[in-house]
Design a protein around this motif. Structure first.
Motif, mmCIF file in Angstrom:
data_model
loop_
_atom_site.group_PDB
_atom_site.id
_atom_site.type_symbol
_atom_site.label_atom_id
_atom_site.label_comp_id
_atom_site.label_asym_id
_atom_site.label_seq_id
_atom_site.Cartn_x
_atom_site.Cartn_y
_atom_site.Cartn_z
ATOM 1 N N GLU A 129 0.796 -1.134 0.147
ATOM 2 C CA GLU A 129 -0.178 -0.009 0.042
ATOM 3 C C GLU A 129 0.843 1.136 -0.039
ATOM 4 O OE1 GLU A 129 -3.262 2.312 2.650
ATOM 5 O OE2 GLU A 129 -2.638 0.663 3.582
ATOM 6 N N GLY A 141 -0.448 4.502 0.201
ATOM 7 C CA GLY A 141 -1.278 5.675 0.993
ATOM 8 C C GLY A 141 -1.857 6.567 -0.107
ATOM 9 N N TRP A 184 -5.697 2.696 -3.407
ATOM 10 C CA TRP A 184 -6.417 1.895 -2.569
ATOM 11 C C TRP A 184 -7.562 1.254 -2.695
ATOM 12 C CZ3 TRP A 184 -4.536 -1.796 0.165
ATOM 13 C CH2 TRP A 184 -5.092 -2.451 1.279
#
Length: 230
Positions: A102, A104, A109
């Motif tokens: 991930e 951010g 996401w």
């Protein structure tokens, strides 16, 4: 399905005077039979029920508004990932890989959650009834509004749309209808009922009956918004 029609607040003050028994949770709950009359009190401050308390509990205890509120709080506490809840969660290999990657970026996401289903397995900490049974946490994006999805899951007549192992689900006891309902007399929120689901799992000729209390309601902004179903 046998649908029992009540106005929103009907049944909220009723009690079961018949000495009928139901098996709560089916065989997965250890075969506990409970009588539909109660003087026991659910500990609303805990997410789990101690082993020595379970024997005194029955369906009326679970249907009390305070107990339902406690179950809602417990479900949110159990799903938490901060390590302070009663469940210890471990991601599967694919979920661990996705979490490690991930960046951010919210848009990126969101796309991941639309394409993938994140899965964790967990175990309750010792001391709760049924603590030895495994639990599963999943996260993803479903292409429906939260309200529509909640109403779909609560509608016993549509259970086979998403549960192919179900042979049908009946509403045994409807306490209150409508996921957005707030009863002015009792303060009871949402829809609450007891259902019996007939299931035929693969690789077996047996048909299993599961009797379960279901509750769903809209969450206020202070609770995070959306809908919750337990």
């Amino acid at each position: 399905a046998v649908l029992l029609h009540y106005s929103p607040c009907d049944g909220s003050e009723e009690t079961f005077s018949r000495r009928t028994t139901y098996r709560i949770g089916g065989s997965g709950w250890g075969g506990q039979r409970v009588r539909l009359a109660s003087t026991s009190v659910l500990d609303h401050s805990r997410a789990c029920v101690p082993e020595n308390t379970w024997a005194d509990m029955d369906i009326d205890t679970f249907l009390e508004p305070e107990s339902v509120d406690s179950l809602v709080r417990s479900s949110l506490e159990c799903a938490g990932m901060d390590g302070a809840g009663p469940v210890v969660w471990s991601p599967d290999k694919n979920t661990a890989k996705l979490l490690e990657g991930e960046t951010g970026d919210p848009a990126e996401w969101r796309q991941t959650l639309e394409d993938e289903v994140l899965v964790w397995t967990g175990k309750f900490r010792p001391g709760c009834y049924g603590a030895a049974l495994p639990v599963i946490r999943s996260r993803g994006i479903v292409g429906m509004s939260p309200r529509d999805l909640t109403e779909l899951i609560m509608d016993s007549s549509r259970v086979r749309l998403y549960n192919k192992m179900s042979l049908g689900r009946d509403d045994v006891r409807v306490v209150q209808t409508g996921v957005d309902t707030v009863c002015p007399d009792t303060g009871r929120r949402g829809e609450t009922k007891v259902v019996r689901n007939r299931t035929k799992p693969p690789l077996t000729k047996k048909t299993l009956d599961f009797v379960t209390m279901m509750h769903a309601r809209r969450m206020e902004a202070a609770e995070g918004g959306g809908y919750v179903l337990v």
